[in-house]
Design a protein around this motif. Structure first.
Motif, PDB file in Angstrom:
ATOM      1  N   GLY A 160       0.782  -1.219   0.000  1.00  0.00           N
ATOM      2  CA  GLY A 160       0.000   0.000   0.000  1.00  0.00           C
ATOM      3  C   GLY A 160       0.820   1.277   0.000  1.00  0.00           C
TER       4      GLY A 160
ATOM      5  N   SER B  41      -1.710   2.531  -4.216  1.00  0.00           N
ATOM      6  CA  SER B  41      -2.572   3.486  -3.518  1.00  0.00           C
ATOM      7  C   SER B  41      -3.537   4.147  -4.504  1.00  0.00           C
ATOM      8  CB  SER B  41      -1.735   4.529  -2.776  1.00  0.00           C
ATOM      9  OG  SER B  41      -0.926   5.260  -3.666  1.00  0.00           O
TER      10      SER B  41
ATOM     11  N   PHE C 144      -4.067  -4.628   1.861  1.00  0.00           N
ATOM     12  CA  PHE C 144      -2.786  -4.676   1.161  1.00  0.00           C
ATOM     13  C   PHE C 144      -1.899  -5.748   1.786  1.00  0.00           C
ATOM     14  CE2 PHE C 144      -4.383  -0.366   0.828  1.00  0.00           C
ATOM     15  CZ  PHE C 144      -4.204  -0.068  -0.514  1.00  0.00           C
TER      16      PHE C 144
END
Length: 343
Positions: A74, A80, A104
């Motif tokens: 992430g 993201s 994640f």
């Protein structure tokens, strides 16, 4: 001053009765979805003051689904951004009201990915994940399928024939495209390096196959070095590429087939080779855009995240509503190409 549209105007434009428009506005009786949508579109077209209310009423009648997504790392800009596009696609779906639950994985380890996927599966109607083609994950997908839970593979395929579908790029074509560009952009024939995140990622394997097959068929004067595994880690990519540049002054090309783009850019800026090799990486970000502008990168192959997320969310909803597909398939999105002259 223009006359304010009335409910009679809205009924006439949308081709329904005033009573039907009233039902749409006040949810008095059930109205067919296509009829409600026609009324909403007409309301938007003529600027009817309650268009927003109609849209709200329509969404209130939609089913609600919780969709699970498992991405990698992430802290990486690409993932993201992927998460943001998934949230948007779920929130804007015209066929359901949705909640996106996104997790994640910290590593590429199959055990971690399976554990996190199972957690998502326990609270979602369908899941989609980025993962390796590994027996542990295949078993987990079989278990989920047996419980009626659709599972989709993202970016890199796994559990073929068991998972509900694959959504991503045609990775063999991506590899051949990268090879074509290096063969055209390199100043002379020489050595070419290739990085993959892991040989367990089916998508990376396909990119390697496409990359090597192009050189074998179309540009045999180039020499491909042994494939390097970078675990999609920037520091590994940076250290390895700096070492390659030092030991192979005739390195004329490099393709980072998975993650690690930031590390490759850092290596090239650090080493400052007298003759910059043709370097291909993935995904357009502030770092890759700047590197293209500076002549550090030759080309960036990018995933159309917004289109991919819309397609994925629609497929997940379809699988929930109609059940498992008889022939699990693949959905290929056209990839974007960025060059120094079109950023």
């Amino acid at each position: 001053m223009a006359k304010r549209p009335t409910i009679t105007d809205l009924a006439r434009i949308s081709g329904v009765s005033v009573a039907t428009v009233d039902r749409v506005l006040n949810s008095r009786l059930p109205v067919r979805e296509d009829t409600a949508r026609r009324v909403y579109e007409a309301a938007t077209e003529i600027g009817y003051h309650a268009a927003g209310l109609i849209k709200q009423r329509m969404r209130h009648e939609l089913p609600e689904y919780r969709l699970g997504f498992l991405l990698l790392k992430g802290n990486y800009v690409f993932y993201s951004e992927f998460a943001r596009e998934l949230e948007l696609a779920v929130s804007r779906s015209p066929r359901f009201r949705g909640v996106a639950i996104i997790d994640f994985a910290d590593s590429l380890a199959p055990d971690e990915i399976v554990e996190r996927a199972r957690r998502l599966a326990a609270k979602c109607r369908a899941v989609a994940l980025v993962g390796p083609d590994h027996p542990t994950l295949t078993v987990a997908v079989e278990e989920m399928k047996a419980k009626g839970l659709p599972v989709f593979s993202l970016l890199s395929d796994f559990a073929a024939g068991i998972r509900e579908g694959y959504v991503g790029l045609d990775n063999r074509k991506v590899g051949r495209t990268a090879a074509w560009m290096i063969s055209k952009a390199a100043r002379r024939p020489g050595k070419v390096a290739l990085f993959v995140g892991s040989h367990r990622f089916h998508g990376h394997e396909l990119r390697e196959i496409g990359f090597r097959s192009f050189f074998r068929e179309q540009a045999p004067e180039f020499t491909l070095l042994e494939t390097l595994v970078n675990l999609e880690a920037n520091q590994i990519t940076q250290d390895t590429l700096v070492d390659l540049l030092g030991h192979h002054p005739d390195l004329v090309g490099c393709y980072v087939a998975g993650g690690g783009m930031e590390g490759a850019v850092a290596a090239l800026r650090q080493a400052k080779p007298a003759e910059m090799p043709a370097v291909i990486c993935n995904e357009i970000t502030a770092v890759s855009r700047s590197a293209l502008a500076d002549g550090v990168l030759t080309m960036v192959i990018s995933t159309p995240l917004a289109a991919l997320c819309r397609e994925l969310v629609a497929l997940m909803a379809h699988a929930i509503e109609t059940g498992a597909a008889n022939a699990p398939g693949q959905t290929f999105l056209p990839f974007d190409i960025y060059l120094p002259e079109n950023i």
